[in-house]
Design an enzyme around this catalytic site. Structure first.
Site, short mmCIF file in Angstrom:
data_model
loop_
_atom_site.label_atom_id
_atom_site.label_comp_id
_atom_site.label_asym_id
_atom_site.label_seq_id
_atom_site.Cartn_x
_atom_site.Cartn_y
_atom_site.Cartn_z
N ARG A 84 0.84 -1.20 0.00
CA ARG A 84 0.00 0.00 0.00
C ARG A 84 0.87 1.24 0.00
NH1 ARG A 84 -3.65 -0.53 4.82
NH2 ARG A 84 -4.72 -2.04 3.50
N ARG A 153 -1.59 6.79 9.68
CA ARG A 153 -1.71 6.22 8.34
C ARG A 153 -1.80 7.33 7.29
NH1 ARG A 153 -3.90 0.89 8.47
NH2 ARG A 153 -3.07 -0.19 10.30
N LYS A 217 -3.54 1.69 15.03
CA LYS A 217 -3.46 2.63 13.92
C LYS A 217 -4.16 3.94 14.27
CE LYS A 217 -7.39 0.18 11.88
NZ LYS A 217 -7.81 -0.68 10.78
N LYS A 219 -5.79 7.50 12.22
CA LYS A 219 -6.20 7.98 10.90
C LYS A 219 -6.72 9.41 10.97
CE LYS A 219 -7.45 3.37 9.20
NZ LYS A 219 -8.52 2.53 8.62
N CYS A 437 -14.88 -3.80 0.05
CA CYS A 437 -13.48 -4.11 0.37
C CYS A 437 -13.02 -5.25 -0.53
CB CYS A 437 -13.35 -4.49 1.84
SG CYS A 437 -14.03 -6.11 2.24
N CYS A 443 -7.46 -11.44 1.31
CA CYS A 443 -7.52 -10.97 2.69
C CYS A 443 -7.70 -12.14 3.65
CB CYS A 443 -8.66 -9.96 2.88
SG CYS A 443 -8.78 -9.36 4.58
N CYS A 482 -15.70 -8.83 6.28
CA CYS A 482 -15.53 -9.09 7.71
C CYS A 482 -15.95 -7.83 8.46
CB CYS A 482 -14.08 -9.48 8.03
SG CYS A 482 -12.95 -8.08 8.24
N CYS A 486 -13.44 -1.95 6.48
CA CYS A 486 -12.56 -1.19 5.58
C CYS A 486 -13.33 -0.33 4.58
CB CYS A 486 -11.61 -2.13 4.85
SG CYS A 486 -10.37 -2.87 5.93
#
Length: 572
Positions: A84, A153, A217, A219, A437, A443, A482, A486
């Site tokens: 990424r 991020r 994380k 953001k 996603c 994944c 899931c 995302c």
């Protein structure tokens, strides 16, 4: 250094999540990655190093479609890496696009994927190709540093800085924030780019993060009302631009948003951020640093499911968090200003910016840039556009792209290429407001299909919309494989979250502007049940809606679902 971080040195790591020891003892994210990358006996890296690769912008994955076959052949899984990019604000030159296209073909699976964080990710990068992949990206003045991991991020903002002077300024803030909060360790450059390590000075390499980094994380998003294309309230930290008479006076500051949760664990939930005050443009970087450091010092390092900043804010309260930020700043935040959002989607087709330059918004279904079997050649078409386009290309957080800063003279040439490669097809508002996603096959967290399945489900829902007389109406639909969220499904008017193969939790009641969470309507249902439920609701919506009423608002007003007024009542 914070007293709280200093105390971590004296706490037994047995009391903390195992990742905390791993980070602290990793030699500033180096671990044994140098040796692991050199090991050609396996396509993988060690479990500990797999955690460290995330800080460098990539994840180890394997092709789940091939697991059974390879196990039968007594082969290890087909390991590869998802890579990424760090691309604050989502802008690149045409020359950079051509480089990213090239490495997708040479080192990855031949496609590019636009993520919901306004950047690209690659799939299928083999370990033997990883260094060459990263070096080529670096030569194009791009990198993958901190695109994943327990750090700040990729910073996102309202798309396309070429639209106006204001958009350019907000884009510059995204870049400045990314630079201010970027890890300082040189591990990435040494391991993957061949830089020689300089002895000494390691203890000062991470003045913000220390060797402990963040609990999870972090953001950041910046938005320019009335457009909420970044889903600002889904982020740990948000800045809402406040403009009067064309002048940027400052930003409302929001804290504590986040999407992820875990099925069956009501202590985990998505949460929208709280607006806690207002800052001037000159204060933005200091405010961002202070917010991140409060989370660094007070976030949960015992339970990673409870380690995001949303839980820190939830547990201590937004007012407490504000006071901690102000203490670090040495001054108070101002009180928040009025703002209004009216959508969280993108613009499509040609439109002009303030300076008269043209921009073309291109819909990219689920963000996948590829050449498809139906004749749509997005990969080839964008490659040819990049060869002749003299401006930039911008990405959006809704997984679309913009050919930006096009002159009058170039419009016809770009239009001809769009037509030649069948890059635009008739799409309904429902499809244009959909997002998914990646999920299967790469994944490792996916419980159900998402990117590969949502288009066919939209086909069926489009038929329902057409039969109900709503073919020209938009409903925000999002799907994830899931519960990690995302594609931000918990903000959708209709959200699908994978529960098992072919089965989803159905959520209803988000709003069209991204300012309200939805709520679980039906659990663990298959497609037949999905279609039965939504057909009835869409038909009812067509008959009973009020003028201008969006679907998410309708299902709440009609008593179909209760409104989620805060993350802590998401499960109620």
């Amino acid at each position: 250094m914070s007293d709280i971080i200093e105390k971590l040195r004296d706490i037994s790591f047995d009391d903390l999540h195992p990742n905390e020891r791993l980070k602290a003892e990793s030699d500033y994210l180096r671990g044994s990655l140098m040796e692991g990358m050199a090991d050609r006996a396996t396509g993988a890296v060690s479990e500990d190093d797999t955690q460290l690769t995330k800080f460098h912008g990539f994840y180890q994955q394997d092709d789940r479609d091939l697991r059974s076959e390879r196990r039968h052949q007594k082969l290890e899984p087909l390991y590869s890496f998802m890579v990424r990019l760090r691309m604050p604000g989502g802008l690149m030159s045409s020359r950079q696009w051509l480089t990213l296209d090239d490495v997708a073909t040479r080192y990855a699976n031949g496609t590019l994927r636009i993520t919901t964080r306004q950047t690209f990710q690659y799939h299928g990068v083999l370990k033997e190709n990883l260094r060459a992949h990263l070096k080529t990206i670096n030569e194009a003045m791009l990198d993958t540093i901190a695109a994943c991991g327990d750090v700040n991020r990729n910073v996102i903002c309202t798309a396309n800085p070429h639209r106006s002077t204001l958009h350019r300024r907000i884009f510059d803030f995204a870049h400045d924030l990314s630079a201010r909060l970027m890890p300082r360790t040189r591990a990435y450059h040494e391991i993957f780019l061949g830089e020689e390590r300089i002895a000494g000075g390691e203890e000062t390499q991470e003045p913000l993060y220390t060797q402990h980094y963040l609990p999870r994380k972090f953001k950041i998003a910046l938005a320019i009302p009335p457009e909420n294309d970044v889903d600002l309230f889904a982020h740990d930290l948000g800045f809402i631009a406040h403009v009067e008479d064309g002048e940027l006076l400052g930003f409302n500051v929001s804290i504590g948003g986040g999407m992820g949760m875990t099925h069956g664990e009501p202590a985990t939930f998505p949460r929208l951020s709280d607006v806690i005050g207002f800052c001037t443009p000159e204060q933005v970087l200091d405010v961002a640093e202070a917010v991140m450091l409060v989370q660094r010092d007070h976030g949960d390092r015992h339970d990673r499911k409870h380690a995001r900043m949303k839980y820190t804010v939830e547990d201590h309260g937004a007012q407490w968090f504000r006071e901690e930020v102000e203490r670090r700043l040495g001054h108070a935040l101002n009180e928040s200003r009025d703002y209004r959002f009216d959508s969280n989607g993108d613009r499509y087709g040609w439109y002009q910016g303030d300076d008269g330059a043209w921009h073309y918004g291109l819909f990219v279904q689920n963000g996948r840039i590829a050449d498809f079997d139906d004749g749509m050649q997005l990969m080839t078409g964008m490659r040819e556009i990049a060869k002749v386009h003299e401006g930039d290309i911008a990405l959006t957080t809704n997984q679309n792209l913009i050919v930006a800063n096009v002159t009058d003279a170039k419009r016809a040439e770009i239009d001809a290429l769009i037509d030649k490669y069948h890059m635009v097809k008739d799409t309904t508002p429902l499809r244009r407001e959909s997002m998914a996603c990646v999920a299967f096959p790469t994944c490792g967290l996916a419980m159900a299909e998402s990117e590969r399945y949502l288009p066919s489900l939209i086909d069926k829902l489009d038929n329902v919309m057409d039969e109900a007389g709503l073919a020209d109406d938009a409903i925000v639909v999002r799907m994830t494989g899931c519960p990690n969220g995302c594609a931000r499904p918990y903000l959708a008017e209709i959200g699908f979250v994978g529960k098992a193969l072919g089965r989803y939790n159905l959520y209803l009641g988000g709003n069209f502007t991204g300012e309200r969470l939805n709520k679980l309507y039906r659990e663990n249902i298959d497609e037949a049940t999905v279609m039965q439920e939504l057909t009835a609701l869409i038909q009812r919506y067509a008959k009973e809606r009020e003028d201008g009423e969006h679907f998410g608002d309708f299902v709440i007003r009609a008593g179909v679902i209760k409104a989620t007024t805060a993350g802590n009542n998401f499960h109620e």
